[in-house]
Design an enzyme around this catalytic site. Structure first.
Site, PDB file in Angstrom:
ATOM      1  N   LYS A 148     -29.363  17.394 -13.380  1.00  0.00           N
ATOM      2  CA  LYS A 148     -29.145  17.531 -14.823  1.00  0.00           C
ATOM      3  C   LYS A 148     -28.070  16.583 -15.349  1.00  0.00           C
ATOM      4  O   LYS A 148     -28.159  16.073 -16.451  1.00  0.00           O
ATOM      5  CB  LYS A 148     -28.635  18.964 -15.112  1.00  0.00           C
TER       6      LYS A 148
ATOM      7  N   ASP B  12     -18.836  38.291 -23.172  1.00  0.00           N
ATOM      8  CA  ASP B  12     -17.749  38.195 -24.126  1.00  0.00           C
ATOM      9  C   ASP B  12     -18.370  37.867 -25.488  1.00  0.00           C
ATOM     10  O   ASP B  12     -19.536  37.449 -25.552  1.00  0.00           O
ATOM     11  CB  ASP B  12     -16.827  37.077 -23.618  1.00  0.00           C
TER      12      ASP B  12
ATOM     13  N   ASP C  19     -16.580  36.188 -28.917  1.00  0.00           N
ATOM     14  CA  ASP C  19     -16.171  34.901 -29.501  1.00  0.00           C
ATOM     15  C   ASP C  19     -16.255  33.772 -28.485  1.00  0.00           C
ATOM     16  O   ASP C  19     -15.759  33.899 -27.363  1.00  0.00           O
ATOM     17  CB  ASP C  19     -14.728  34.978 -30.011  1.00  0.00           C
TER      18      ASP C  19
ATOM     19  N   ASP D 198     -16.075  30.823 -32.428  1.00  0.00           N
ATOM     20  CA  ASP D 198     -14.860  31.613 -32.607  1.00  0.00           C
ATOM     21  C   ASP D 198     -14.762  32.186 -34.030  1.00  0.00           C
ATOM     22  O   ASP D 198     -14.849  31.447 -35.007  1.00  0.00           O
ATOM     23  CB  ASP D 198     -13.640  30.715 -32.314  1.00  0.00           C
TER      24      ASP D 198
ATOM     25  N   THR E  62     -15.995  42.787 -25.574  1.00  0.00           N
ATOM     26  CA  THR E  62     -15.217  41.897 -26.445  1.00  0.00           C
ATOM     27  C   THR E  62     -13.826  42.468 -26.676  1.00  0.00           C
ATOM     28  O   THR E  62     -13.630  43.681 -26.626  1.00  0.00           O
ATOM     29  CB  THR E  62     -15.950  41.716 -27.800  1.00  0.00           C
TER      30      THR E  62
ATOM     31  N   ASP F  47      -5.200  33.054 -32.710  1.00  0.00           N
ATOM     32  CA  ASP F  47      -4.414  34.284 -32.822  1.00  0.00           C
ATOM     33  C   ASP F  47      -3.962  34.667 -31.418  1.00  0.00           C
ATOM     34  O   ASP F  47      -4.415  34.087 -30.434  1.00  0.00           O
ATOM     35  CB  ASP F  47      -5.230  35.422 -33.471  1.00  0.00           C
TER      36      ASP F  47
HETATM   37  P1  IMP Z   1     -13.616  38.045 -27.570  1.00  0.00           P
HETATM   38  O1  IMP Z   1     -13.664  36.558 -27.352  1.00  0.00           O
HETATM   39  O2  IMP Z   1     -14.953  38.609 -27.904  1.00  0.00           O
HETATM   40  O3  IMP Z   1     -12.952  38.769 -26.448  1.00  0.00           O
HETATM   41  O4  IMP Z   1     -12.774  38.302 -28.922  1.00  0.00           O
HETATM   42  C1  IMP Z   1     -11.451  37.871 -29.080  1.00  0.00           C
HETATM   43  C2  IMP Z   1     -11.096  37.777 -30.536  1.00  0.00           C
HETATM   44  O5  IMP Z   1     -11.317  39.005 -31.216  1.00  0.00           O
HETATM   45  C3  IMP Z   1      -9.637  37.488 -30.745  1.00  0.00           C
HETATM   46  O6  IMP Z   1      -9.361  36.130 -30.667  1.00  0.00           O
HETATM   47  C4  IMP Z   1      -9.395  38.027 -32.144  1.00  0.00           C
HETATM   48  O7  IMP Z   1      -9.633  37.000 -33.088  1.00  0.00           O
HETATM   49  C5  IMP Z   1     -10.430  39.096 -32.344  1.00  0.00           C
HETATM   50  N1  IMP Z   1      -9.862  40.460 -32.417  1.00  0.00           N
HETATM   51  C6  IMP Z   1     -10.067  41.330 -33.397  1.00  0.00           C
HETATM   52  N2  IMP Z   1      -9.473  42.494 -33.150  1.00  0.00           N
HETATM   53  C7  IMP Z   1      -8.864  42.369 -31.967  1.00  0.00           C
HETATM   54  C8  IMP Z   1      -8.086  43.278 -31.171  1.00  0.00           C
HETATM   55  O8  IMP Z   1      -7.849  44.436 -31.510  1.00  0.00           O
HETATM   56  N3  IMP Z   1      -7.637  42.787 -30.002  1.00  0.00           N
HETATM   57  C9  IMP Z   1      -7.921  41.524 -29.602  1.00  0.00           C
HETATM   58  N4  IMP Z   1      -8.638  40.666 -30.294  1.00  0.00           N
HETATM   59  C10 IMP Z   1      -9.123  41.077 -31.487  1.00  0.00           C
HETATM   60 MG    MG Z   2     -14.092  34.689 -25.991  1.00  0.00          MG
END
Ligand code: IMP
Ligand code: MG
Length: 444
Positions: free
Chosen positions: A128, A171, A173, A179, A207, A363
């Protein structure tokens, strides 16, 4: 252009995965010895053994160099594969007090749930990515990461008894959507997830995003949830094989076609593990108070364009105004600082309540629990259909984007199941296609 600054930044230990760097180092040797950068200067291409080839025909020097590099890379990955086998033998032998050779060479290496067919995975990725054809760019971090992912996929779909995929956790985001975005109905990841359900694989979305109500998760995941609801070929059992584990390991929702937002909350009493039941609310509050104070300090010291956000099971800083970028260095400094303060605090040292501090891209959050607990809950919720016991690590695959040891929340999932490390939702799609193809081959 790679600046000196970027090079040094990448050398920081929290930005490096020792195992991948070690493999990269091994592959750099044949790259230096066998890649033939001068081959492109010779025109018409000629060599004493291979003669001169007519213009326009493939350059025999380069073909030979590619074959040689391919052979050497494959041999090295075969040897690493054997070293992992030896490591697994050590890990399965409680009477052996000595570390494996791999452990001596890569001290940060953890447990493996399956063997990793790295040679076969390399051959697949080489077709690939043309890794062996490159003469100026050596096998990279991303090449090795993708070889490891392919090896993991081959392993969890192999015909060896016990090694079938039963649970895939994702996961949110950066893995399922960009994101801060949502899983829109047009996302190419949705048909691939539905395909997993059709193959009776359970799905957990694990998540960090922590919301207490179904409408917030529906807002983020509506594309997937609506597609499942309207699917005509998924059975009711397959439809109910999707759960959302939010806030790392704090809020559980199950797909429910009868609910307003297609999700029904599952009370904690139904899914907390025996260990999680011991997490005392006072300890949780104490830990979050310390984290909040440390985060407030960082806002002040680093003059961050951010405000605090406190929740019942998390505390974080988010950008203010909302669309401003917080410098990456400031985010990482904040994570490492808060993590150290928490580890050294009495609440942290008592280890009564696990926590996870991580850089979410723009964040920083400190969550109670982490994804090892979140994936564990998924394994226990679905259970192995044959034994009735929790789904085992070797039958679980967690897909995520955050795997660098400090401040990376998917990294923790490694302790309870196999993992694949992707860098974008597009890579998740490719990974799921690869998985689908391997499962199809197995079934046929
Ligand atoms: P993940 O990538 O799905 O694990 O999501 C992470 C993102 O969720 C973080 O970067 C935040 O922007 C958002 N987020 C919203 N609420 C929370 C929380 O209570 N704890 C951690 N991340 C949160
Ligand atoms: Mg993530």
């Amino acid at each position: 252009m790679t600046t000196r600054y970027r090079v040094e930044y990448a050398l920081k230990t929290h930005r490096r995965d020792q195992f991948i760097e070690w493999i990269k180092g091994l592959l750099a040797v044949p790259f230096v010895l066998y890649s033939q950068p001068h081959g492109i200067f010779e025109y018409p291409p000629s060599s004493p053994e291979l003669g001169t080839s007519p213009p326009g025909s493939p350059n025999p020097i380069l073909i030979k160099a590619r074959e040689e590099a391919h052979r050497r890379y494959a041999e090295i990955l075969h040897d690493v594969e054997l070293m992992i086998d030896d490591h697994i033998a050590h890990q399965n032998d409680p009477d052996n007090p000595f570390p494996s050779k791999l452990k001596l060479l890569v001290p940060s290496i953890g447990p493996f749930f399956t063997r990793l067919p790295l040679e076969a995975a390399f051959k697949f990725q080489d077709r690939k990515r043309y890794i062996s054809s490159r003469r100026f760019v050596s096998p990279s971090f991303n090449d090795v990461r993708l070889i490891l992912n392919s090896a993991q996929l081959i392993s969890v779909t192999s015909t060896t008894p016990g090694s079938t995929l039963q649970l895939a956790t994702f996961d949110g985001d950066v893995t399922l959507y960009d994101d801060g975005q949502s899983l829109e109905p047009t996302s190419p990841v949705i048909p691939r997830l539905l395909d997993l359900l059709r193959k009776n694989i359970k799905i957990g979305i694990v998540t960090a995003a922590g919301y207490t109500s179904a409408d917030r998760y529906y807002a983020r995941l509506h594309g997937l949830l609506d597609s499942i609801a309207t699917s005509v070929d998924l059975t009711p059992v397959q439809k109910r094989s999707v759960i959302i584990m939010g806030g790392e390991a704090n809020y559980l929702f199950q797909f429910d076609p009868a609910s307003e937002h297609l999700l029904s909350p599952v009370p904690r009493s139904e899914w907390l593990t025996a260990e999680m039941l011991l997490w005392d609310d006072r300890d949780i509050t104490q830990l979050l108070d310390i984290a909040e104070a440390a985060l407030a300090d960082c806002i002040e010291t680093l003059n961050l364009p951010a405000v605090l956000m406190r929740k019942d099971r998390a505390v974080g800083i988010i950008p203010s105004p909302p669309h401003i970028r917080i410098p990456r260095e400031s985010l990482e400094e904040t994570v490492l600082c808060v993590q150290k303060i928490l580890e050294l605090s009495s609440a942290g040292r008592s280890k009564k309540v696990p926590f996870c501090a991580f850089n979410g891209g723009n964040d920083v959050f400190v969550d109670i629990g982490d994804k090892s607990w979140g994936v564990t809950v998924c394994q226990r919720w679905f259970r192995d259909p044959e034994t009735g016991r929790p789904i085992r690590g070797e039958n679980t695959l967690h897909v995520g984007d955050q795997f660098l040891s400090a401040g990376a929340n998917d990294f923790r999932a490694r302790s309870v199941g196999t993992t694949a490390w992707i860098a974008s939702p597009a890579e998740t799609v490719e990974l799921l296609d690869e998985l689908g193809e391997l499962m199809g081959k197995k079934m046929s």
